[in-house]
Design an enzyme around this catalytic site. Structure first.
Site, PDB file in Angstrom:
ATOM      1  N   ASP A   1       9.163  55.631 -22.381  1.00 19.76           N
ATOM      2  CA  ASP A   1       8.043  54.769 -21.991  1.00 19.76           C
ATOM      3  C   ASP A   1       7.214  55.387 -20.891  1.00 19.76           C
ATOM      4  O   ASP A   1       6.040  55.044 -20.705  1.00 19.76           O
ATOM      5  CB  ASP A   1       8.566  53.398 -21.572  1.00 19.76           C
ATOM      6  CG  ASP A   1       9.156  52.697 -22.777  1.00 19.76           C
ATOM      7  OD1 ASP A   1      10.318  52.974 -23.110  1.00 19.76           O
ATOM      8  OD2 ASP A   1       8.419  51.918 -23.411  1.00 19.76           O
TER       9      ASP A   1
ATOM     10  N   ARG B   1       2.315  44.524 -19.548  1.00 19.41           N
ATOM     11  CA  ARG B   1       3.676  45.064 -19.410  1.00 19.41           C
ATOM     12  C   ARG B   1       3.618  46.215 -18.398  1.00 19.41           C
ATOM     13  O   ARG B   1       2.649  46.977 -18.390  1.00 19.41           O
ATOM     14  CB  ARG B   1       4.249  45.537 -20.758  1.00 19.41           C
ATOM     15  CG  ARG B   1       4.517  44.355 -21.708  1.00 19.41           C
ATOM     16  CD  ARG B   1       5.371  44.760 -22.892  1.00 19.41           C
ATOM     17  NE  ARG B   1       6.743  45.029 -22.515  1.00 19.41           N
ATOM     18  CZ  ARG B   1       7.632  45.606 -23.331  1.00 19.41           C
ATOM     19  NH1 ARG B   1       7.279  45.973 -24.551  1.00 19.41           N
ATOM     20  NH2 ARG B   1       8.873  45.830 -22.925  1.00 19.41           N
TER      21      ARG B   1
ATOM     22  N   ARG C   1       5.314  46.349 -29.772  1.00 15.97           N
ATOM     23  CA  ARG C   1       5.977  46.956 -28.620  1.00 15.97           C
ATOM     24  C   ARG C   1       6.152  48.437 -28.924  1.00 15.97           C
ATOM     25  O   ARG C   1       5.795  48.911 -29.992  1.00 15.97           O
ATOM     26  CB  ARG C   1       7.283  46.249 -28.243  1.00 15.97           C
ATOM     27  CG  ARG C   1       8.056  45.549 -29.304  1.00 15.97           C
ATOM     28  CD  ARG C   1       8.610  46.453 -30.381  1.00 15.97           C
ATOM     29  NE  ARG C   1       9.427  47.517 -29.787  1.00 15.97           N
ATOM     30  CZ  ARG C   1       9.651  48.688 -30.311  1.00 15.97           C
ATOM     31  NH1 ARG C   1       9.111  49.003 -31.491  1.00 15.97           N
ATOM     32  NH2 ARG C   1      10.381  49.589 -29.730  1.00 15.97           N
ATOM     33  N   GLY C   2       6.739  49.170 -27.963  1.00 14.57           N
ATOM     34  CA  GLY C   2       6.825  50.623 -28.102  1.00 14.57           C
ATOM     35  C   GLY C   2       5.633  51.235 -27.387  1.00 14.57           C
ATOM     36  O   GLY C   2       4.481  50.799 -27.570  1.00 14.57           O
ATOM     37  N   ALA C   3       5.919  52.228 -26.544  1.00 18.05           N
ATOM     38  CA  ALA C   3       4.896  52.714 -25.612  1.00 18.05           C
ATOM     39  C   ALA C   3       3.573  53.121 -26.286  1.00 18.05           C
ATOM     40  O   ALA C   3       2.499  52.638 -25.897  1.00 18.05           O
ATOM     41  CB  ALA C   3       5.477  53.860 -24.784  1.00 18.05           C
TER      42      ALA C   3
ATOM     43  N   GLN D   1      16.254  46.059 -30.669  1.00 22.13           N
ATOM     44  CA  GLN D   1      15.224  46.839 -31.381  1.00 22.13           C
ATOM     45  C   GLN D   1      15.846  47.861 -32.332  1.00 22.13           C
ATOM     46  O   GLN D   1      15.240  48.224 -33.339  1.00 22.13           O
ATOM     47  CB  GLN D   1      14.316  47.569 -30.391  1.00 22.13           C
ATOM     48  CG  GLN D   1      13.396  46.676 -29.581  1.00 22.13           C
ATOM     49  CD  GLN D   1      13.980  46.357 -28.226  1.00 22.13           C
ATOM     50  OE1 GLN D   1      15.200  46.211 -28.091  1.00 22.13           O
ATOM     51  NE2 GLN D   1      13.142  46.239 -27.223  1.00 22.13           N
TER      52      GLN D   1
ATOM     53  N   ASN E   1      13.216  54.864 -20.305  1.00 26.04           N
ATOM     54  CA  ASN E   1      13.296  54.379 -21.688  1.00 26.04           C
ATOM     55  C   ASN E   1      14.116  53.090 -21.679  1.00 26.04           C
ATOM     56  O   ASN E   1      14.576  52.638 -20.620  1.00 26.04           O
ATOM     57  CB  ASN E   1      13.926  55.448 -22.593  1.00 26.04           C
ATOM     58  CG  ASN E   1      13.734  55.139 -24.071  1.00 26.04           C
ATOM     59  OD1 ASN E   1      12.616  54.837 -24.506  1.00 26.04           O
ATOM     60  ND2 ASN E   1      14.799  55.195 -24.851  1.00 26.04           N
ATOM     61  N   LYS E   2      14.287  52.501 -22.838  1.00 34.32           N
ATOM     62  CA  LYS E   2      14.969  51.204 -22.957  1.00 34.32           C
ATOM     63  C   LYS E   2      16.312  51.221 -22.234  1.00 34.32           C
ATOM     64  O   LYS E   2      17.031  52.216 -22.269  1.00 34.32           O
ATOM     65  CB  LYS E   2      15.145  50.898 -24.448  1.00 34.32           C
ATOM     66  CG  LYS E   2      15.752  49.553 -24.775  1.00 34.32           C
ATOM     67  CD  LYS E   2      15.079  48.378 -24.123  1.00 34.32           C
ATOM     68  CE  LYS E   2      13.602  48.297 -24.389  1.00 34.32           C
ATOM     69  NZ  LYS E   2      12.941  47.216 -23.603  1.00 34.32           N
TER      70      LYS E   2
HETATM   71  O1  MRU Z   1      10.543  47.154 -24.750  1.00 31.28           O
HETATM   72  P1  MRU Z   1      10.083  48.044 -25.863  1.00 31.28           P
HETATM   73  O2  MRU Z   1      10.629  47.658 -27.196  1.00 31.28           O
HETATM   74  O3  MRU Z   1       8.572  48.196 -25.865  1.00 31.28           O
HETATM   75  O4  MRU Z   1      10.685  49.438 -25.493  1.00 31.28           O
HETATM   76  C1  MRU Z   1      10.442  50.547 -26.349  1.00 31.28           C
HETATM   77  C2  MRU Z   1      11.234  51.728 -26.009  1.00 31.28           C
HETATM   78  O5  MRU Z   1      11.947  51.784 -25.047  1.00 31.28           O
HETATM   79  C3  MRU Z   1      11.015  52.893 -26.879  1.00 31.28           C
HETATM   80  O6  MRU Z   1      12.177  53.636 -26.994  1.00 31.28           O
HETATM   81  C4  MRU Z   1       9.923  53.722 -26.223  1.00 31.28           C
HETATM   82  O7  MRU Z   1       8.737  52.967 -26.114  1.00 31.28           O
HETATM   83  C5  MRU Z   1       9.643  54.960 -26.925  1.00 31.28           C
HETATM   84  S1  MRU Z   1       8.625  54.604 -28.236  1.00 31.28           S
HETATM   85  C6  MRU Z   1       7.954  55.588 -29.185  1.00 31.28           C
END
Ligand code: MRU
Length: 362
Positions: A242, A91, A54-56, A201, A252-253
């Site tokens: 994201d 996603r 996960r993570g963009a 996370q 973002n999250k």
């Molecule tokens: O749902 P996730 O864990 O994929 O969400 C990730 C985030 O919100 C991160 O903060 C975001 O992707 C920035 S990552 C470098």
């Protein structure tokens, strides 16, 4: 970055066969370091959908390698378009997914089917290498913000939300990259790590990777940030993103927006760190236009942890008859963002600010 002295990226090709794809199973952290071997399109799609990765930026890189795996099975144009669409649907919020697949297709559509597999691996490798390089560079651009916050006799306290470290990117991370740069430069830096409910996370991933690098940090409940800001315990906030609109709104999250509101009330700088692959140049109004992923109720009603005997257990923390809702992201309007940190430098969270760094987008 390193785990117990050994250098890792979050995605890499098998050293022997040079085609299968290895990733760290992030659903197992911090309890176990388990490496997955992805060999099919469906392995890659499952890894993204189930948040094994996960993570963009990492979602984008794994999707690119997922298309390589798909092409090994069928390199025809019809199959390629179908498989890219399937991966793109895994996603909805992180724009890096669409960005990486569009980039792959742009190159592959002009490539004869017989050469597509080799070209796809080349392009996916470039995407991964560029992400690592861009994130290292944006860390250098963020470093002066931490240097400017140094005060005699105390650590610079940086608060971050979710995991925007090297686990979320190919290497270095986004929000954590300036922190690693500061730590590596010998600056006394301490990180407040939001636990980041519902999937934790922050608690599970950010704390783990900071700990592996030796960066001092403290995990706090998501709701603690406002209190810490009121009591001068936060010098600056750096979060990842994201998707960032051409006007500087940042998805973002979930919970990031509330941190930005508290930051504004307390005069704490709120920075968003992102590689340019996270900018959606087609969107102007993030709140209205960015799709927000709605995830399983179980992520809210249940929690997973390790029992004293080492067993990993999941238990319900909400009464059996209460429903739950689980929007996974929120959008922080640009007016609450102090500035953006990118691989080209820092800028205001405005259309002019971004176009100043990326004039080719005018
Ligand atoms: O749902 P996730 O864990 O994929 O969400 C990730 C985030 O919100 C991160 O903060 C975001 O992707 C920035 S990552 C470098």
């Amino acid at each position: 970055m390193k785990i117990d002295g050994q250098a890792y990226r979050s995605v890499w090709l098998d050293a022997d066969d040079r085609w299968s794809v290895h990733v760290i199973d992030q659903t197992k952290l911090p309890w176990a370091l388990e490496i997955l071997r992805l060999t099919t399109r469906d392995d890659a799609a499952h890894a993204i959908r189930s948040m094994q990765i996960r993570g963009a930026p990492l979602i984008g890189a794994v999707a690119a390698y997922g298309l390589c795996l798909a092409l090994r099975a069928d390199a025809s144009t019809d199959a390629m378009e179908r498989d890219a669409a399937l991966l793109n649907a895994t996603r909805p919020t992180a724009i890096n997914l669409r960005w990486a697949l569009d980039r792959m297709l742009t190159r592959l559509r002009n490539t004869p089917a017989a050469e597509r597999v080799a070209v796809a691996y080349d392009e996916a490798g470039l995407i991964a290498d560029e992400d690592a390089a861009q994130n290292e560079t944006l860390g250098r651009h963020g470093l002066p913000l931490i240097e400017a916050a140094v005060r005699p006799g105390r650590a610079v306290n940086v608060l971050t939300h979710c995991n925007a470290g090297w686990l979320a990117a190919v290497d270095w991370g986004t929000a954590l990259s300036p922190i690693y740069a500061a730590f590596n430069a010998g600056i006394d830096v301490h990180v407040w790590v939001d636990e980041t409910r519902p999937r934790n996370q922050g608690a599970a991933l950010t704390a783990w990777e900071l700990g592996k690098h030796g960066v001092p940090h403290t995990v706090v409940a998501d709701n603690a940030g406002g209190h810490l800001m009121q009591h001068d315990q936060v010098d600056l906030i750096i979060v990842g993103a994201d998707r960032v609109t051409r006007t500087g709104d940042a998805a973002n999250k979930i919970g990031t927006y509330l941190k930005a509101l508290a930051a504004r009330d307390n005069g704490v700088p709120f920075w968003v760190a992102l590689p340019s692959s996270t900018i959606d140049w087609t969107v102007s109004d993030g709140v209205a236009e960015i799709p927000i992923e709605e995830r399983s109720q179980a992520e809210v009603t249940d929690m997973t942890g390790r029992l004293a005997d080492g067993t990993i257990a999941t238990m319900r923390v909400v009464s059996a008859d209460s429903p739950a809702a689980n929007p996974a992201f929120d959008v922080t309007p640009a007016r609450l963002v102090t500035g953006l940190i990118t691989e080209r430098g820092r800028c205001d969270a405005t259309a002019d600010g971004l176009l100043g760094l990326f004039p080719e987008r005018r």
